[in-house]
Design a protein around this motif. Structure first.
Motif, PDB file in Angstrom:
ATOM      1  N   GLN A  93      26.749  39.385   8.818  1.00 44.56           N
ATOM      2  CA  GLN A  93      27.194  38.550   7.304  1.00 44.56           C
ATOM      3  C   GLN A  93      25.860  38.869   6.434  1.00 44.56           C
ATOM      4  O   GLN A  93      26.065  39.155   5.069  1.00 44.56           O
ATOM      5  CB  GLN A  93      26.868  37.519   7.734  1.00 44.56           C
TER       6      GLN A  93
ATOM      7  N   ARG B 248      24.388  40.308  -3.287  1.00 46.67           N
ATOM      8  CA  ARG B 248      23.347  40.053  -4.171  1.00 46.67           C
ATOM      9  C   ARG B 248      22.831  40.716  -5.013  1.00 46.67           C
ATOM     10  O   ARG B 248      22.302  40.618  -6.349  1.00 46.67           O
ATOM     11  CB  ARG B 248      22.696  38.766  -3.685  1.00 46.67           C
TER      12      ARG B 248
ATOM     13  N   GLU C 166      25.827  39.687   2.302  1.00 44.53           N
ATOM     14  CA  GLU C 166      25.125  38.328   1.609  1.00 44.53           C
ATOM     15  C   GLU C 166      24.173  38.979   0.561  1.00 44.53           C
ATOM     16  O   GLU C 166      23.738  39.490  -0.249  1.00 44.53           O
ATOM     17  CB  GLU C 166      24.614  37.322   1.766  1.00 44.53           C
TER      18      GLU C 166
END
Length: 648
Positions: free
Chosen positions: A28, A36, A32
């Protein structure tokens, strides 16, 4: 202990296993971070695109400003040129005045012993020099201001008044005069060579060159200007050739021949009917036509496609029509055009008929939506049964391919190249007959047909199926193909005009069509004769290879106790019964084809007679003296022969 260690290696302890929750958290976090990072890169890319758009607008506005400045600079250069010319005139006037004052001062300070100059002679010389200088200065001003028409009129007027004095002053003036004349010629040439020169300005410039005695140069400039303009028009047009591959030759020929017509008309108006100028225009037109034909070949679709045939046909039709119009202007270019187009058109025809041969025999499946005439469809479908649908489809496909080729031909193509089309149609029909022969039972005498062994996936076993093959072939040969050809060939006969070289005479056309139909008949006769031969042989020879028509039947009896039977022998009665049975089947299958039925039955009996006449084993029996032919046997033989002839 050894076994325990091996088990530990194969199955690690539970403490070394990573929990699922830790794996999920790690993945995870990586996901992420990746998202980004990707968002940041997209934002940077967006900023870069916006900056690029802004730079493009800025550069475009700068380009517009520079364009305006260039236009203003051109105007300033023109004004500067005029200013320099006027300043040059002023300087020349100053030099003339200074020289005159120096001359007067020298005369005042001259030696008193020198004889004084005659004032009358000096005045006359000045009077002679001043008008000439003023004239040359006037010409310089007109040339500087590009007033070529006024300069030309002034030079013409001065040349008419020019004396033939051979003095030094006159020679100097003549040299200056010719120099100005050459400058005017250069200016007129520059005007004629301008890319965007108007027709009126070009005509004035050429007329000026003619007045200066430069007629040949003027005509070369005219031809060069029109050729350059034609080249630009063609360059603009060529990218659209791929959009309309079939019709682009029409537009291209209109561009080329309209320019030839315009140039010929302009040359006649400007230069007259002088043969020197006329021949030069003809030569230029021939060059342009050669260039036109080369462009058609380079930009046409592939030669084996139907689009290429249509394009070539339109090219011939429109080009010859334009050539016919140009004949009223004294240009006869039809023969040259035909010589240039003939190799290309013959190549396209040959490759299209090769493609047609492959298309006919590659697949016998036919699209139900083929744009065939209802008359053609009904004529072929009349022989359709549940067992020979493939055969009917092959006939319809053959007709469609021929029709598709013929529909591309324009009237003038038929007039000039019809002699090349008809033999190719007959050759294709001959190949189709060879394929149908393979659909009939029995061996073929033509070894070349082995390549067509797997052509038609259909074998006609019954009499009705074999007769259907003959019916389809006969209908195509006798009705449908001639109907197609006459439909294409007939317009040229209706529109024929006396003295029109683009139309083939009726007699020639009739001869071509007769020869063509004779070739079709010959190809059909091969199919018919093969059917008759295998049909007769299947009757004469049994499956064991024994013949039913054996001459031994005539050798029986001693001639005294035997009685002569007035009926034909049993084999010939069986032959008659088989032919009658075939005639009954033919009446149903070949309904409405009485001509074919008669020809077929007559040919069958002829085949029997031919077999009898050529069968040496049959007649060799009578040559054996050990068993002589008795009178009753001879009478029976004669009766059988008469019976066979009567059947025929």
């Amino acid at each position: 202990m050894m076994e325990s260690s091996e088990e530990d290696d194969d199955f690690p302890s539970i403490e070394s296993i990573t929990p699922q929750s830790k794996i999920d958290s790690v993945h995870q976090s990586h996901t992420e971070k990746g998202i980004r990072k990707l968002c940041c890169e997209l934002l940077d890319l967006k900023d870069a695109v916006e900056n690029l758009c802004g730079n493009r607008r800025t550069k475009y506005l700068a380009f517009l400003r520079m364009s305006e400045e260039v236009v203003e600079m051109e105007h300033e250069l023109v004004e500067l040129r005029k200013h320099i010319s006027s300043q040059g005139i002023i300087v020349q006037d100053l030099m003339t005045g200074v020289c005159r004052e120096l001359e007067e001062w020298n005369q005042e300070n001259a030696d008193t012993n020198d004889p004084p100059l005659d004032p009358k002679v000096d005045d006359v010389q000045e009077e002679m020099d001043d008008p000439k200088k003023k004239f040359l200065e006037k010409i310089d001003v007109l040339l500087a201001e590009h007033k070529v028409e006024e300069a030309l009129e002034a030079l013409e007027a001065e040349e008419r008044n020019f004396s033939g004095d051979s003095s030094t002053e006159s020679s100097s003036y003549k040299s200056s005069f010719l120099e100005r004349k050459a400058m005017l010629e250069d200016q007129l040439t520059e005007i004629a060579e301008l890319p965007a020169v108007s027709a009126n300005e070009l005509k004035k410039a050429l007329s000026g060159l003619i007045k200066l005695g430069k007629g040949p140069s003027a005509q070369l400039l005219l031809l060069k200007s029109r050729g350059s303009r034609l080249q630009k028009n063609i360059e603009v047009f060529l990218p659209s050739c791929s959009v309309c591959p079939k019709t682009f030759p029409a537009a291209l020929s209109r561009l080329v021949f309209s320019m030839i017509s315009l140039t010929t008309r302009e040359s006649g108006l400007i230069f007259g009917d002088n043969p020197v100028y006329t021949n030069r225009v003809v030569q230029w037109a021939e060059w342009e036509i050669e260039f036109f034909v080369r462009l058609v070949k380079e930009n046409a679709p592939p030669s084996e496609t139907i689009s290429a045939l249509r394009a070539a046909s339109i090219c011939v039709q429109d080009s010859l029509n334009y050539c016919l119009l140009l004949e009223s202007q004294g240009l006869k270019l039809s023969k040259l055009l035909l010589v240039l187009l003939r190799p290309y058109l013959e190549e396209v025809l040959e490759l299209n008929f090769r493609r047609a041969r492959k298309a006919v025999f590659d697949s016998m499946e036919v699209d139900e939506n083929l744009p065939l005439s209802p008359h053609f469809v009904s004529a072929v479908s009349a022989f359709a049964t549940s067992s020979n649908s493939v055969l009917v489809d092959s006939g319809m496909k053959f007709l469609y391919i021929i029709s598709d080729i013929l529909e591309q031909l324009m009237p003038l193509v038929v007039s000039h190249f019809g002699g090349n089309v008809l033999p190719r149609i007959s050759q294709l029909f001959d190949k189709y007959m060879d394929a149908l022969i393979r659909a009939l039972p029995g061996p073929s005498d033509d070894d070349s047909l082995t390549e067509l062994k797997e052509t038609i996936p259909f074998r006609a076993e019954t009499d009705s199926e074999q007769l259907a093959i003959l019916g389809i072939a006969f209908t195509i040969m006798d009705e449908l193909l001639p109907s197609m050809v006459v439909k294409i060939w007939s317009p040229k006969n209706e529109n024929q005009e006396p003295g029109n070289e683009n139309i083939v005479p009726n007699a020639s056309t009739t001869t071509e069509l007769k020869d063509w139909r004779r070739q079709l008949q010959y190809s059909f006769d091969k199919l018919r004769d093969h059917f008759c031969r295998q049909y007769v042989l299947s009757f004469i020879y049994s499956r064991e290879g024994k013949t039913r028509l054996n001459a031994q039947i005539y050798l029986g009896g001693d001639g005294e106790d035997s009685q002569w039977d007035t009926l034909p022998s049993l084999p010939f009665q069986a032959l008659f019964a088989k032919l009658q049975q075939l005639a009954t089947v033919a009446g149903d299958v070949l309904l409405g084809k009485e001509k074919l039925q008669k020809i077929l039955l007559a040919r069958l009996t002829e085949t029997v007679l031919m077999w009898l006449s050529n069968e040496q084993d049959f007649w060799g029996v009578f040559e054996d003296k050990s068993t002589p032919l008795q009178p009753l046997g001879l009478q029976q033989l004669i009766l059988d022969m008469h019976f066979t002839v009567e059947i025929a």
